[in-house]
Design a protein around this motif. Structure first.
Motif, short mmCIF file in Angstrom:
data_model
loop_
_atom_site.label_atom_id
_atom_site.label_comp_id
_atom_site.label_asym_id
_atom_site.label_seq_id
_atom_site.Cartn_x
_atom_site.Cartn_y
_atom_site.Cartn_z
N ALA A 48 2.43 -8.39 -5.80
CA ALA A 48 3.37 -7.18 -5.82
C ALA A 48 3.34 -6.49 -4.30
O ALA A 48 4.13 -5.54 -4.03
CB ALA A 48 3.05 -6.19 -6.63
N LEU A 50 0.99 -4.81 -2.98
CA LEU A 50 0.11 -3.44 -2.97
C LEU A 50 -1.21 -3.39 -2.43
O LEU A 50 -1.60 -2.38 -2.11
CB LEU A 50 0.22 -2.86 -4.37
N LEU A 51 -1.78 -4.50 -2.09
CA LEU A 51 -3.16 -4.86 -1.67
C LEU A 51 -2.95 -5.65 -0.55
O LEU A 51 -2.14 -6.53 -0.18
CB LEU A 51 -3.89 -5.56 -2.59
N ARG A 52 -4.15 -5.55 0.38
CA ARG A 52 -4.31 -6.40 1.58
C ARG A 52 -5.29 -7.55 0.88
O ARG A 52 -5.78 -7.36 -0.05
CB ARG A 52 -5.25 -5.82 2.73
N LYS A 65 5.28 -9.54 1.56
CA LYS A 65 5.45 -8.17 1.78
C LYS A 65 6.64 -8.15 2.64
O LYS A 65 6.85 -7.04 3.25
CB LYS A 65 4.25 -7.98 2.64
N ILE A 67 10.69 -7.87 3.51
CA ILE A 67 11.98 -7.28 2.92
C ILE A 67 12.38 -8.38 2.06
O ILE A 67 13.11 -8.06 0.76
CB ILE A 67 12.74 -6.57 3.91
N LYS A 70 10.94 -9.05 -1.34
CA LYS A 70 10.92 -7.96 -2.20
C LYS A 70 12.55 -7.78 -2.67
O LYS A 70 12.50 -7.07 -3.98
CB LYS A 70 10.57 -6.56 -1.33
N TYR A 99 17.69 -1.65 -3.45
CA TYR A 99 17.84 -2.98 -3.31
C TYR A 99 19.24 -3.45 -2.76
O TYR A 99 19.75 -4.67 -2.72
CB TYR A 99 17.71 -3.82 -4.85
N VAL B 91 4.77 4.23 -6.37
CA VAL B 91 3.89 2.89 -6.19
C VAL B 91 4.54 1.93 -6.97
O VAL B 91 4.94 0.78 -6.34
CB VAL B 91 2.54 3.16 -6.80
N PHE B 95 7.17 1.05 -3.39
CA PHE B 95 6.42 0.40 -2.67
C PHE B 95 6.87 -1.14 -2.89
O PHE B 95 6.55 -1.84 -2.10
CB PHE B 95 4.95 0.52 -3.13
N THR B 96 7.45 -1.28 -4.04
CA THR B 96 7.97 -2.62 -4.32
C THR B 96 9.32 -3.07 -3.94
O THR B 96 9.68 -4.14 -4.03
CB THR B 96 7.70 -3.04 -5.76
N ILE B 99 12.06 -1.64 1.09
CA ILE B 99 12.15 -0.96 2.06
C ILE B 99 10.91 -0.91 3.12
O ILE B 99 9.81 -1.35 2.64
CB ILE B 99 12.15 0.61 1.43
N SER B 100 11.10 -0.59 4.38
CA SER B 100 10.04 -1.02 5.46
C SER B 100 8.90 0.05 4.91
O SER B 100 9.28 1.22 4.62
CB SER B 100 10.58 -1.04 6.72
N ASP B 262 0.33 -1.61 6.97
CA ASP B 262 0.26 -2.10 5.50
C ASP B 262 -0.92 -1.24 4.99
O ASP B 262 -2.14 -1.45 4.96
CB ASP B 262 -0.64 -3.55 5.87
N TYR B 264 -0.41 0.24 1.73
CA TYR B 264 -0.20 0.77 0.61
C TYR B 264 -1.58 0.74 -0.13
O TYR B 264 -1.72 1.48 -0.90
CB TYR B 264 0.77 -0.27 -0.11
N GLU B 265 -2.41 -0.19 -0.02
CA GLU B 265 -3.74 -0.37 -0.60
C GLU B 265 -4.56 1.16 -0.22
O GLU B 265 -5.22 1.41 -1.18
CB GLU B 265 -4.49 -1.35 -0.11
N ASP B 266 -4.53 1.76 0.93
CA ASP B 266 -5.06 2.82 1.04
C ASP B 266 -4.83 3.90 0.37
O ASP B 266 -5.48 4.94 0.16
CB ASP B 266 -4.98 3.14 2.58
N LEU B 268 -3.39 3.67 -2.64
CA LEU B 268 -3.45 3.42 -4.11
C LEU B 268 -4.28 4.24 -5.00
O LEU B 268 -4.02 5.00 -6.06
CB LEU B 268 -3.53 2.07 -4.48
#
Lengths: 237, 522
Positions: A48, A50-52, A65, A67, A70, A99, B91, B95-96, B99-100, B262, B264-266, B268
Motif C-alpha cells: 500500500a 505505507l512502509l519503507r 509509491k 502516482i 496509486k 483520483y 492514512v 496516503f494511498t 497525491i504526492s 518517504d 509515511y512510515e514515520d 504511522l
C-alpha cells in the motif's frame, strides 16, 4: 499486475518479512494466508506504500509509491477509518477528486445501492456501525475502478448479504481483468473464489499454489494451510 | 491539492452544519465564543500592571520556562511515538491516493495551524493574569499569540525530524532521550542550586532563565524571545528569534516540499497513538491515557458487591501512581499551590494558607474535571454489579476522596512547615480541600446525569468548570464575610469547607441513581 520481488522489511531487530516474492496477475484473485505474526500486515502495508522496505514492488509496471501506481490501486484496510465530519457521500466525492475521476456519481450511487447504503449517504462516517463502515470503505476503493485492489480482512463486521455481495464483486473484478489480493484468516470465506494462494509464515512466503494445482492434489485449502504452517513451525522449532 | 482543499473545506462546513443541527450544542458554543471573545477584548483593553509591575526580566524568565517545558514534553513524546498531523482516515485514504507526499505534508501543516486555536484558547486564559502582573507593550497580546502559533507550527516539524533520526535504531532513541533528560535535569539542578543560593524564587528564575545567551538559543530561545517582546519590545533577541523561527518554519517546509519524501512510515505509529488519544479523550480518559502501568503490584481485594468497585479502582490507582496515591496530579497541585503563594505580592493581604488553598483548589478543578468514575460508564460491569446505584456511586468515587485527602495532607503539612501554621488551620485546609474535591466530582456526575454525553468533551468540561465556579460563589461570599466579621482565617476556611460539604452531599443525592441503568447516564 502486482509484482513483489525480494521484499524484506526489518523493524529494528525484528525481520518481519524476508525476501518475499510473488505476483498477482490481471484477472487473478490471490489470497494471502498466514498465522498471526507471519508478516502479512507488513507485506500489505508495504504494497500500500505505507512502509519503507527493501526489494521492489510494482503495480501495473509502476513503482508502487508512484502516482501512476496509486491511480490504479484500491485498498481496503483492516480497520476502516473515516473523517468525523464528512458524510458517506462526501467521502466518495473526496475519493473522486483525489483520483481525478469524471462522471463518478452514477457509479457511486450504484455501489451504495449494491451495499444497501443508499439511504445512508447523508450520514456522517462516525455515525455508521462497524459493518457499514467496512461497506463504505469497500465502496471508496471500488469507486476508482482499480486495476489492482487489495482487501485486508474484508469480511470482518459484514452481514451475510454483504459477504455474498462481496464474493460476487471479487469474481466481477476478476472477470473485468482486475488483480485482486485478499489477506484473511477466515479460509472458508474465500474458498470459492481464489485462484492463487500465498502462504506466509515467519516472514517468508512458504508456499504458492494455484487452484488447479491444489485440485490435482485432492487437498482442501484448509488442509494445505495447516499442513504447511505446522511443518514450518516444526522445522524452525 | 484541490482534493485536499476540498477535504478541509468540507470538514469545516460539515462541522458548522452539525453544530446548527443541535440547538443546545449551538447555545453552548455561542456561550464559549462569547466568553472567549470577552476574554480577548478584556485582554486587549485591561490595564497592564494593575496588581503589580513585575520586572521584564521575570517575564522573560517565565516565558523561557514555559517554552522549555512545552518543547521538552512534546519533543520527548515525539521521540517515543513520532509526531503526526494526520488521522487514521488520512492514512487509509490520503496516503494511498495518487497525491504526492509533499502535498500531503502541506495539507498536514494546514490542519496543524487550525489545531493551534486550542492552544491559543488556553493561552488567552493566561493573559489577564500576566497583564495584571507585568507592564505590557500595546502589541503585547498579539505577540504572545504569535509565540504560541510559532510553537505549534514548529514542534511537529522538529518532532518529525527527530523521530526520523531516532526511529532507525533503539540506540539512537536511547541516546537522544538521555540527551533530552540530561539537559532537563541539568537545567533543574542549576535552578535548584540558584534557588538555594539566593533563597528567592524570583531571583533564581531571572538568573537562570533570563541569561543573555538563552534567548538566542535556537527554537525554544527564539520562541520565548517572541513572547518576551510583549513586555520587552522589539529588541535584538526578538528580531533574531522571529527571523530564526520564520527561516526554520518556511525553510524546512520548502525543503520538505521539494524533497523526495518517504515519511509515511514515520507517522504511522504517531497517527495510531494520536487516534488512541482522541478515543481516550472522547471517553473522558484523557488524564489517564498513556499512563505507565506498573506490573507486579500486589493488592488483596476485600469486600464484595459495590465495595469490589472501590477495590478495583484502588488497584488501578496503585498501578498508575508514583507511590501510594502520589501521582502527577499531586505534584502539580502541591508545587503550583506553594509556588503561587510565594509569587503573590504581599499587597494582596491574604494569609499564605488561603492563597495555597485557593490556587490548589483551582488547579484541582482544572485537573479533576474528568474523574475515574466516568470510565466506568463506558463499560457494562458496574451496571451489572448486584448493589444499589447510590452504593455504586459512593464506592466508584471513593478513591478520588481518599486521593484528595492524601494530597491535601501532603500539601498542607508542607505548607504548615513552610508558613508556620497552626494545627487547626492545617486541618481546616485539608478538610476544605477534600470537600472541594467532592464538589467537583459530584458536579461532574450531576452534569453527566442532567445533560448526558454532550456533543464535545471540551464543551462538557467547559460547562462543568463554569458550574463548579458558580455553585461555589455563595461559599466564597460566606468565607469573605466570616473573615471580615471575625478576622479569623480559620472561620473563613471552615465557612468555605462547610458550604462545599453541603454542596457535595446535595449533588451526591441528586445524582445517586446514575448507575441504575445505561440510560440514566446516556
Amino acid at each position: 499486475m502486482l509484482k513483489v520481488k525480494n521484499l524484506s522489511k526489518k523493524y529494528e531487530k525484528v525481520q518481519a518479512v524476508k525476501g518475499a516474492s510473488f505476483e498477482v496477475k490481471a484477472g487473478e484473485i490471490g489470497v494471502l494466508l498466514g498465522p498471526n505474526g507471519a508478516g502479512k500486515s507488513t507485506t500489505i502495508k508495504s504494497i500500500a506504500g505505507l512502509l519503507r522496505f527493501e526489494g521492489q514492488i510494482t503495480i501495473d509496471n509502476h513503482d508502487n509509491k508512484s502516482i501512476e501506481a496509486k491511480r490504479v490501486f484500491g485498498y481496503i484496510p483492516e480497520s476502516p477509518a473515516f473523517y468525523d465530519s464528512l458524510t458517506v457521500w462526501e467521502h466518495l466525492e473526496f475519493i473522486a477528486r483525489a483520483y481525478g475521476l469524471n462522471d463518478w456519481e452514477n457509479r457511486a450511487t450504484a455501489l451504495l445501492e449494491r451495499f444497501e447504503l443508499d439511504d445512508k449517504k447523508d450520514k456522517l462516517g462516525k455515525e455508521l456501525s462497524k459493518g457499514m463502515q467496512q461497506k463504505v470503505s469497500i465502496c471508496c476503493a471500488l469507486l476508482i475502478d482499480p486495476k489492482m485492489v487489495m482487501f485486508d480482512e474484508p469480511m470482518i463486521g459484514l452481514d451475510p448479504k454483504a459477504i455474498k455481495e462481496l464474493k460476487s464483486i471479487f469474481v466481477e473484478l476478476k472477470n473485468a481483468g482486475c488483480a485482486v489480493l485478499i489477506s484473511t484468516h477466515i479460509i472458508d470465506s474465500i474458498d470459492e473464489v481464489w485462484d492463487k494462494v500465498l502462504i506466509m509464515s515467519k516472514g517468508e512466503i512458504i508456499l504458492i499454489r494455484t487452484r488447479d494445482e491444489l485440485a490435482a492434489s485432492g487437498e482442501s485449502l484448509e488442509q494445505l494451510f495447516f499442513e504447511v504452517t505446522d511443518s514450518k513451525g516444526e522445522e524452525t522449532a | 491539492m484541490s482534493s485536499l482543499l476540498f477535504l478541509l473545506r468540507r470538514t469545516l462546513k460539515s462541522l458548522i452544519k452539525s453544530i446548527f443541527k443541535k440547538p443546545a450544542v449551538l447555545i453552548g458554543y455561542i456561550v464559549v465564543i462569547l466568553f472567549v471573545g470577552a476574554m480577548i477584548v478584556t485582554s486587549f483593553v485591561m490595564p497592564s500592571g494593575f496588581v503589580r509591575q513585575s520586572s521584564p526580566e521575570l517575564f522573560r524568565g517565565i516565558m523561557m520556562i514555559v517554552f522549555i517545558f512545552l518543547y521538552y514534553t512534546t519533543l520527548k513524546l515525539g521521540i517515543e511515538k513520532g509526531s503526526s498531523y494526520f488521522r487514521a482516515a488520512d492514512v487509509n485514504m490520503v496516503f494511498t491516493a495518487p497525491i504526492s507526499p509533499n502535498k500531503v505534508l502541506l495539507y498536514g501543516f494546514i490542519k496543524q495551524i487550525a489545531g493551534t486555536f486550542v492552544l491559543l484558547f488556553i493561552a488567552i486564559f493566561q493573559i489577564p493574569n500576566l497583564k495584571n502582573n507585568f507592564v505590557m507593550q500595546p502589541y503585547g497580546v498579539p505577540m504572545l499569540m504569535l509565540a504560541v502559533v510559532a510553537y505549534a507550527m514548529t514542534y511537529p516539524l522538529v518532532g518529525m525530524v527527530i523521530y526520523s533520526y531516532t526511529s532507525k535504531s533503539k540506540k539512537r532513541k536511547m541516546v537522544v532521550k538521555r540527551a533530552f533528560d540530561g539537559c532537563a535535569i541539568a537545567i533543574a539542578l542549576i535552578f535548584l542550586l540558584m534557588l538555594s543560593t539566593t533563597g528567592d524564587l524570583q531571583k533564581a528564575i531571572i538568573s537562570v532563565f533570563d541569561s543573555p545567551v538563552a534567548q538566542y538559543f535556537p527554537i525554544f530561545g527564539w520562541t520565548s524571545a517572541i513572547a518576551s517582546s510583549a513586555v520587552s519590545g522589539f529588541t535584538l533577541p526578538f528580531i533574531i528569534g522571529a527571523s530564526g523561527m520564520v527561516i526554520l518554519i518556511v525553510g524546512s517546509s520548502i525543503a520538505l516540499y521539494k524533497m523526495n519524501l518517504d515519511y509515511y512510515e514515520d507517522v504511522l505509529e504517531a497517527t495510531d497513538f494520536l487516534e488512541q488519544a482522541y478515543k481516550a479523550k472522547k471517553e473522558g480518559r484523557n488524564l489517564t491515557f498513556n499512563q505507565k502501568v506498573k506490573q507486579n503490584v500486589k493488592h488483596k481485594m476485600t469486600g464484595d458487591g459495590a465495595r469490589a468497585i472501590f477495590q478495583k479502582m484502588l488497584l488501578e490507582l496503585k498501578k498508575t501512581s508514583i507511590f501510594l496515591f502520589f501521582d502527577k496530579l499531586s505534584v502539580t497541585v502541591i508545587l503550583s499551590g506553594i509556588a503561587f503563594s510565594y509569587l503573590m505580592p504581599d499587597e494582596v493581604g491574604m494569609s499564605p494558607f488561603l492563597l495555597v488553598l485557593s490556587f490548589s483548589v483551582y488547579m484541582l478543578m482544572l485537573m479533576q474535571v474528568q474523574g475515574g468514575w466516568s470510565n466506568e460508564l463506558s463499560k457494562h460491569y458496574i451496571f451489572l454489579v448486584p448493589a444499589s446505584s447510590p452504593q455504586k456511586l459512593l464506592y466508584a468515587t471513593m478513591t478520588e476522596h481518599i486521593k484528595n485527602l492524601f494530597d491535601g495532607i501532603l500539601l498542607f503539612v508542607i505548607s504548615g512547615v513552610l508558613f508556620k501554621g497552626s494545627v487547626d488551620i492545617i486541618l481546616a485546609c485539608i478538610m476544605t480541600y477534600v470537600a472541594f474535591g467532592a464538589v467537583f466530582t459530584y458536579t461532574d456526575v450531576l452534569t453527566r446525569k442532567l445533560f448526558g454525553s454532550v456533543h464535545s468533551k471540551g464543551l462538557q468540561i467547559f460547562i462543568k468548570v463554569i458550574a463548579c465556579i458558580l455553585v461555589e460563589v455563595p461559599g466564597i461570599i460566606f468565607a469573605v464575610l466570616a473573615g471580615i466579621l471575625t478576622h479569623s482565617d480559620l472561620l473563613a476556611i471552615l465557612a468555605l469547607g462547610g458550604w462545599s460539604l453541603i454542596l457535595a452531599i446535595t449533588f451526591f443525592m441528586l445524582s445517586a441513581n446514575i448507575f441504575k441503568n445505561l440510560e440514566s447516564a446516556a
